[in-house]
Structure formats: C-alpha cells, structure tokens
Design a protein around this motif. Structure first.
Motif, PDB file in Angstrom:
ATOM      1  N   ASP A   1       0.763  -1.195   0.064  1.00  0.00           N
ATOM      2  CA  ASP A   1       0.156  -0.042   0.043  1.00  0.00           C
ATOM      3  C   ASP A   1       1.007   1.437   0.080  1.00  0.00           C
ATOM      4  OD1 ASP A   1      -2.299  -1.579  -0.035  1.00  0.00           O
ATOM      5  OD2 ASP A   1      -2.730  -1.153   2.250  1.00  0.00           O
ATOM      6  N   ALA A   2       1.942   1.251   0.884  1.00  0.00           N
ATOM      7  CA  ALA A   2       2.801   2.445   0.980  1.00  0.00           C
ATOM      8  C   ALA A   2       3.617   2.634  -0.504  1.00  0.00           C
ATOM      9  CB  ALA A   2       3.881   2.119   1.886  1.00  0.00           C
ATOM     10  N   LEU A   3       4.073   1.665  -1.091  1.00  0.00           N
ATOM     11  CA  LEU A   3       4.468   1.665  -2.197  1.00  0.00           C
ATOM     12  C   LEU A   3       3.785   2.042  -3.594  1.00  0.00           C
ATOM     13  CD1 LEU A   3       7.046  -1.321  -2.447  1.00  0.00           C
ATOM     14  CD2 LEU A   3       7.575   0.990  -2.075  1.00  0.00           C
ATOM     15  N   ALA A   4       2.374   1.587  -3.439  1.00  0.00           N
ATOM     16  CA  ALA A   4       1.423   2.025  -4.450  1.00  0.00           C
ATOM     17  C   ALA A   4       1.276   3.508  -4.186  1.00  0.00           C
ATOM     18  CB  ALA A   4       0.227   1.307  -4.367  1.00  0.00           C
ATOM     19  N   GLY A   5       1.144   4.187  -3.159  1.00  0.00           N
ATOM     20  CA  GLY A   5       1.034   5.435  -2.985  1.00  0.00           C
ATOM     21  C   GLY A   5       2.127   6.420  -3.292  1.00  0.00           C
TER      22      GLY A   5
ATOM     23  N   ALA B   1      10.138  -1.352  -6.711  1.00  0.00           N
ATOM     24  CA  ALA B   1       9.006  -0.947  -7.022  1.00  0.00           C
ATOM     25  C   ALA B   1       9.254   0.043  -7.912  1.00  0.00           C
ATOM     26  CB  ALA B   1       8.302  -0.436  -5.776  1.00  0.00           C
ATOM     27  N   HIS B   2      10.086   1.166  -7.874  1.00  0.00           N
ATOM     28  CA  HIS B   2      10.229   2.134  -9.089  1.00  0.00           C
ATOM     29  C   HIS B   2      10.289   1.766 -10.238  1.00  0.00           C
ATOM     30  CE1 HIS B   2      12.838   5.802 -10.560  1.00  0.00           C
ATOM     31  NE2 HIS B   2      11.506   6.015 -10.789  1.00  0.00           N
ATOM     32  N   LEU B   3      11.214   0.611 -10.323  1.00  0.00           N
ATOM     33  CA  LEU B   3      11.689   0.186 -11.864  1.00  0.00           C
ATOM     34  C   LEU B   3      10.366  -0.741 -12.398  1.00  0.00           C
ATOM     35  CD1 LEU B   3      14.939  -1.651 -11.122  1.00  0.00           C
ATOM     36  CD2 LEU B   3      14.580   0.259 -12.633  1.00  0.00           C
TER      37      LEU B   3
END
Length: 196
Positions: free
Chosen positions: A90-94, A166-168
């Motif tokens: 959830d944090a990464l999606a945000g 996650a960025h990639l």
C-alpha cells in the motif's frame, strides 16, 4: 482573471492544478503557464506566492514528502497489525502513483529543483525516493521489534531494495502498472528473500 476577484487558498489551488497537469500531460508539460491556466488565474499569481517556478515545484515535492512521512508515522504506530507485505505494498502504491511518478521524473530532470530539495537536510539520495526508503526502513524496524520481520534482516538494504524494485516496476511505461495483488506478491517475494 479579473482584478478584484479573490482567490481562496491560492497556493492549494496551484498545487492541485499542477497535479492535474501532471496526470493529464506528464512532467514535461508542467510549466508555470500550464499551472496557472489550469488553476484559472493569471501567471503573476504564482510569482506572488513563490520566488520562481522551481521554488513552486520544490514546494510541491515537499508537500508530497510531508504526506509520505505522516503516513510513515502512522505505519510505525500501527506496527504489529495487518499483513506486513500488504502494508508495504500500500505504501509503495502511494509513492508510485501517477503523481508520484511524475514528481520523481521532474526531480530527476530539473537540477535546480533537486538542489533546492537537497539543501533541506533531507536523507542522501534522490528526493522523494530517499524519504520513501527512510519511511519503509523505519516501518520495517518497528515490525522487527514486533517479531514480524526477521531479526537478522538488513533493514536499510531491504527498504532500498523495496523502493528501487518498485520504482523500476511502476515506472515501466511499456507495461501497465501492477495492481494491488501483483504489488503485494512482489513485496512478499522480496521479504522472503530477506528472511533467507
């Protein structure tokens, strides 16, 4: 805009307009003219509230970072509840939603904005990504204290790996961004790797 028409919370209107431009047309379209046109005000309004456009952009990023850090504080306070992989997903999606990705591209492309943000005493690294890494490291440390992340896990490296991966994945323009289930599976895989 006609003279004498009061604008309520002009700064917020400008920030909201900038996010709409980012969503609609991407970071290359983010200009002072585009922002003020989207906000429905004269270009001079932006320059009355900010030293220049890079000052405005740096403040836009600072606001995003502040929201991320507030969310991180909530994550730390609630450590021990909810699945760890889901909380991180959830944090990464945000962080890597379309506005976040646009801001990251903008930070990479605009040296002056990056320099202004770096002078804020922020963690080393690319602004926004560095703060995301710090937020996740603090959360993982809190979960380690709850025995939900292995005691031997290298938390700083794990947080950096989660954010970098996650960025990639999210920034890959050739593919549709991963949904919640795919993001959670990615996080769970990285957490398993850290546990071994």
């Amino acid at each position: 805009m006609p003279t004498g028409v009061a604008l309520r919370d002009v700064r917020q209107q400008l920030f909201d307009a900038a996010e709409r431009v980012l969503l609609r047309a991407g970071p290359t379209a983010l200009t002072s003219r585009a922002v003020t046109a989207e906000a429905g005000c004269a270009k001079g309004v932006l320059h009355r509230h900010f030293a220049d456009f890079d000052d405005f952009l740096a403040e836009l990023v600072r606001r995003r970072i502040a929201a991320l850090e507030a969310w991180g504080a909530t994550m730390r306070e609630t450590a021990g509840s909810g699945p760890v992989d889901e909380n991180i997903a959830d944090a990464l999606a945000g962080v890597f939603d379309p506005v976040g990705l646009g801001l990251i591209s903008l930070i990479i492309a605009r040296d002056d904005v990056r320099a202004r943000l770096s002078r804020d005493g922020r963690p080393p690294g690319l602004p926004l990504l560095a703060e995301a890494t710090a937020v996740l490291a603090a959360y993982l440390t809190a979960e380690q204290a709850e025995h939900r992340v292995p005691a031997g896990a290298d938390v700083p490296t794990l947080a950096l790996t989660l954010v970098g991966t996650a960025h990639l994945v999210f920034a890959d323009r050739e593919r549709t961004p991963p949904g919640p289930a795919a993001t959670r599976a990615l996080v769970a895989s990285l957490l398993r790797t850290a546990a071994s």
